[in-house]
Design a protein around this motif. Structure first.
Motif, short mmCIF file in Angstrom:
data_model
loop_
_atom_site.label_atom_id
_atom_site.label_comp_id
_atom_site.label_asym_id
_atom_site.label_seq_id
_atom_site.Cartn_x
_atom_site.Cartn_y
_atom_site.Cartn_z
N VAL A 14 -2.71 0.49 0.27
CA VAL A 14 -1.60 0.30 1.00
C VAL A 14 -1.93 -0.04 2.28
O VAL A 14 -1.14 -1.06 3.05
CB VAL A 14 -0.38 1.26 0.64
CG1 VAL A 14 0.68 1.18 1.68
CG2 VAL A 14 -0.02 1.24 -0.87
N ASP A 17 -3.42 -3.31 2.79
CA ASP A 17 -2.36 -4.66 2.60
C ASP A 17 -1.46 -4.68 3.81
O ASP A 17 -1.21 -5.89 4.09
CB ASP A 17 -1.35 -4.08 1.43
CG ASP A 17 -2.21 -4.21 -0.04
OD1 ASP A 17 -3.23 -4.63 -0.10
OD2 ASP A 17 -1.63 -3.97 -1.12
N LEU A 18 -1.17 -3.72 4.42
CA LEU A 18 -0.37 -3.62 5.55
C LEU A 18 -0.92 -4.28 6.71
O LEU A 18 -0.62 -4.99 7.40
CB LEU A 18 0.34 -2.21 5.83
CG LEU A 18 1.15 -1.83 4.97
CD1 LEU A 18 1.53 -0.14 5.33
CD2 LEU A 18 2.28 -2.39 4.96
N THR A 88 2.91 -3.77 -2.07
CA THR A 88 2.74 -2.66 -1.33
C THR A 88 3.67 -1.51 -1.58
O THR A 88 3.51 -0.40 -1.66
CB THR A 88 2.71 -2.85 0.27
OG1 THR A 88 1.59 -3.50 0.41
CG2 THR A 88 2.61 -1.62 1.19
N ARG A 91 3.18 0.02 -4.86
CA ARG A 91 1.91 1.02 -4.83
C ARG A 91 2.52 2.34 -4.12
O ARG A 91 2.23 3.37 -4.60
CB ARG A 91 0.85 0.47 -3.94
CG ARG A 91 0.03 -0.36 -4.46
CD ARG A 91 -1.06 -0.72 -3.80
NE ARG A 91 -2.31 -1.41 -4.26
CZ ARG A 91 -3.07 -0.82 -5.37
NH1 ARG A 91 -3.19 0.24 -5.75
NH2 ARG A 91 -4.04 -1.88 -5.79
N ASN A 123 -4.47 -6.77 -4.79
CA ASN A 123 -3.63 -7.18 -4.08
C ASN A 123 -3.16 -8.51 -4.68
O ASN A 123 -4.12 -9.35 -5.10
CB ASN A 123 -4.27 -7.42 -2.78
CG ASN A 123 -5.40 -8.33 -2.60
OD1 ASN A 123 -5.46 -9.38 -3.13
ND2 ASN A 123 -6.39 -7.63 -1.92
#
Length: 138
Positions: A14, A17-18, A88, A91, A123
């Protein structure tokens, strides 16, 4: 112990991803600014020439059209960022459900606890920046 390691893996995914989303937003914002201001400048220049009675050839619109195409490409980041945000969120929900299941057990008076599973794919978006021709829409 295994559940904690799995949750840590999901939370690290996560975070990645951010970070990827932040790079996408930064790159798209820069591209939008450059292309919109470029297109505006080109169109203003062409409009001024027309108002002065100067003829324009079709080729003289090429630069303005190139800026517009760049702006459209930059706008496509919305699709990628939306996918990344949804992924995200899923998740994070899976981690929260796992934590709740581990902390409070799987059953209560309403039945077995519903646990949303984390996405199988690492992702949904592979791009780290928005360039012309590099956007894959799903």
């Amino acid at each position: 112990m295994l559940a904690a390691a799995e949750i840590q893996d999901h939370l690290m995914s996560v975070t990645n991803d951010l970070e990827r989303l932040q790079r996408l937003l930064d790159d798209a914002g820069e591209a939008l600014s450059v292309n919109f201001f470029g297109a505006s400048g080109e169109i203003q220049s062409l409009a001024q020439r027309v108002s002065q009675g100067q003829p324009l050839s079709p080729g003289e619109f090429a630069q303005a059209l190139q800026y517009v195409a760049g702006a459209v490409t930059a706008l496509q980041f919305q699709d990628m960022s939306t996918q990344l945000i949804a992924h995200t969120s899923q998740r994070l929900r899976a981690c929260a459900d796992k934590l709740a299941r581990e902390a409070f057990g799987t059953d209560d008076e309403d039945g077995e606890a519903l646990v949303i599973e984390a996405p199988n794919r690492p992702n949904p978006v592979t791009q780290d920046e928005v360039d012309a021709g590099s956007v894959e829409l799903f």
